[in-house]
Write an enzyme that holds these catalytic residues in place. Sequence first.
Site, mmCIF file in Angstrom:
data_model
loop_
_atom_site.group_PDB
_atom_site.id
_atom_site.type_symbol
_atom_site.label_atom_id
_atom_site.label_comp_id
_atom_site.label_asym_id
_atom_site.label_seq_id
_atom_site.Cartn_x
_atom_site.Cartn_y
_atom_site.Cartn_z
ATOM 1 N N GLY A 288 0.782 -1.231 0.000
ATOM 2 C CA GLY A 288 0.000 0.000 0.000
ATOM 3 C C GLY A 288 0.815 1.282 0.000
ATOM 4 N N ARG B 23 -16.502 -14.561 -7.599
ATOM 5 C CA ARG B 23 -15.839 -13.258 -7.752
ATOM 6 C C ARG B 23 -16.830 -12.114 -7.642
ATOM 7 N NH1 ARG B 23 -10.706 -14.404 -10.227
ATOM 8 N NH2 ARG B 23 -10.368 -12.238 -10.708
ATOM 9 N N MET C 120 -4.521 -6.279 -6.779
ATOM 10 C CA MET C 120 -3.957 -7.243 -7.726
ATOM 11 C C MET C 120 -4.951 -8.328 -8.126
ATOM 12 S SD MET C 120 -1.130 -5.824 -8.223
ATOM 13 C CE MET C 120 -0.151 -7.014 -9.128
ATOM 14 N N ARG C 121 -6.208 -7.973 -8.220
ATOM 15 C CA ARG C 121 -7.187 -8.947 -8.702
ATOM 16 C C ARG C 121 -7.987 -8.297 -9.819
ATOM 17 N NH1 ARG C 121 -12.100 -12.332 -5.772
ATOM 18 N NH2 ARG C 121 -11.332 -14.346 -6.498
ATOM 19 N N LEU D 202 -10.927 -7.195 -11.928
ATOM 20 C CA LEU D 202 -12.317 -6.971 -11.536
ATOM 21 C C LEU D 202 -13.269 -7.538 -12.583
ATOM 22 C CD1 LEU D 202 -11.959 -3.284 -10.332
ATOM 23 C CD2 LEU D 202 -12.213 -5.305 -8.880
ATOM 24 N N HIS E 217 -0.890 2.076 -12.928
ATOM 25 C CA HIS E 217 -0.241 0.914 -13.536
ATOM 26 C C HIS E 217 1.223 1.265 -13.821
ATOM 27 C CE1 HIS E 217 0.172 -2.726 -15.893
ATOM 28 N NE2 HIS E 217 0.823 -2.010 -16.781
ATOM 29 N N GLY F 123 -11.813 -3.948 -20.030
ATOM 30 C CA GLY F 123 -10.538 -4.474 -20.551
ATOM 31 C C GLY F 123 -9.405 -4.103 -19.595
ATOM 32 N N ASP G 65 -6.287 -2.808 -17.910
ATOM 33 C CA ASP G 65 -5.280 -1.782 -18.233
ATOM 34 C C ASP G 65 -5.553 -1.092 -19.574
ATOM 35 O OD1 ASP G 65 -3.944 -2.466 -15.864
ATOM 36 O OD2 ASP G 65 -2.708 -3.962 -16.866
HETATM 37 C C1 GRF Z 1 2.598 -0.491 -7.874
HETATM 38 O O1 GRF Z 1 3.728 -0.553 -8.708
HETATM 39 C C2 GRF Z 1 1.353 -0.322 -8.694
HETATM 40 O O2 GRF Z 1 1.515 0.471 -9.804
HETATM 41 C C3 GRF Z 1 1.095 -1.748 -9.121
HETATM 42 O O3 GRF Z 1 1.412 -2.541 -8.008
HETATM 43 C C4 GRF Z 1 2.344 -1.836 -7.198
HETATM 44 C C5 GRF Z 1 1.704 -1.680 -5.854
HETATM 45 O O4 GRF Z 1 2.541 -1.103 -4.908
HETATM 46 N N1 GRF Z 1 -0.250 -1.904 -9.617
HETATM 47 P P1 GRF Z 1 1.946 -0.511 -3.555
HETATM 48 O O5 GRF Z 1 1.075 -1.598 -2.916
HETATM 49 O O6 GRF Z 1 1.162 0.712 -3.872
HETATM 50 O O7 GRF Z 1 3.151 -0.231 -2.719
#
Ligand code: GRF
Length: 194
Positions: A13, A67, A92-93, A95, A111, A145, A147
Site C-alpha cells: 500500500g 468473484r 492485484m485482482r 475486476l 499501472h 478491458g 489496463d
Molecule cells: C505499484 O507498482 C502499482 O503500480 C502496481 O502494483 C504496485 C503496488 O505497490 N499496480 P503498492 O502496494 O502501492 O506499494
Amino acid sequence: MKTRVGVLISGRGSNMEALIEASRAPDCPYEIVLVLSNKSDAGGLETARAAGIEARAVDQKDFFRDREGHERALDAALRGAGVEVIALAGYMRVLTPFLVKAWEGRMMNIHPSLLPLFPGLDTHNRVIAAGHAEHGCTVHLVTVGVDEGPVVAQARVPVLPGDDAQSLSERVLVAEHQLYPKALSDFCRKLAAA
Ligand code: GRF
C-alpha cells in the site's frame, strides 16, 4: 466538500500511503474515507489504520470462486461509507464487469508502465527485455478491458544502463507516488466542478 475516496489494495500500500499523505493538505480536494483489501494480510491495512483511516479486509477466500459475490461485498462497504470515487492502488485482482460498470467513470488505477505499452504483470522485466530507454507509470480510468481504460496522466522515467527489475521498479515507484495524488486531485476537482 471534499470528494469521498475509497482505496482498494492487496499488499504493502505505498501508493495508498502517498494518497493519504497528500490528502492531509487543507486544499486537497479529496479525503480517504475507507481502505479495503482483498487479502487479510495486506500490510497496507495497518498503515491506513495508523493514519486514522478505517481499513478492513474483505477476503476473497471467504467467497471461494464467487468473484462477483466478493465484489458485491466490496461495493456494499464502499457505498456504506459514502464513497464517491474509487482509487485502485496495487489491487492485484482483475475486476469483473459488475464492479467496473457500477463505478464507471469514477474508478481509477495506477499501472507501472506507459500504457498502452506493457499492460499486465511483470512490467519492469518486460521493459528491460524489450530494450526500451524509457519507462514510467500511468493513471487511467478503469474499464472492463484490463489496463485499457482512458489515460488520465503519465510520468516518465529513464531506463539506465545496468538496471534490473528492482532498481527500475524503485525509480518508477517514486514517480507513482508523485503522479497518483496529483492525478486523483485533478480528477476530483473536475468532478466537483462538473
Ligand atoms: C505499484 O507498482 C502499482 O503500480 C502496481 O502494483 C504496485 C503496488 O505497490 N499496480 P503498492 O502496494 O502501492 O506499494
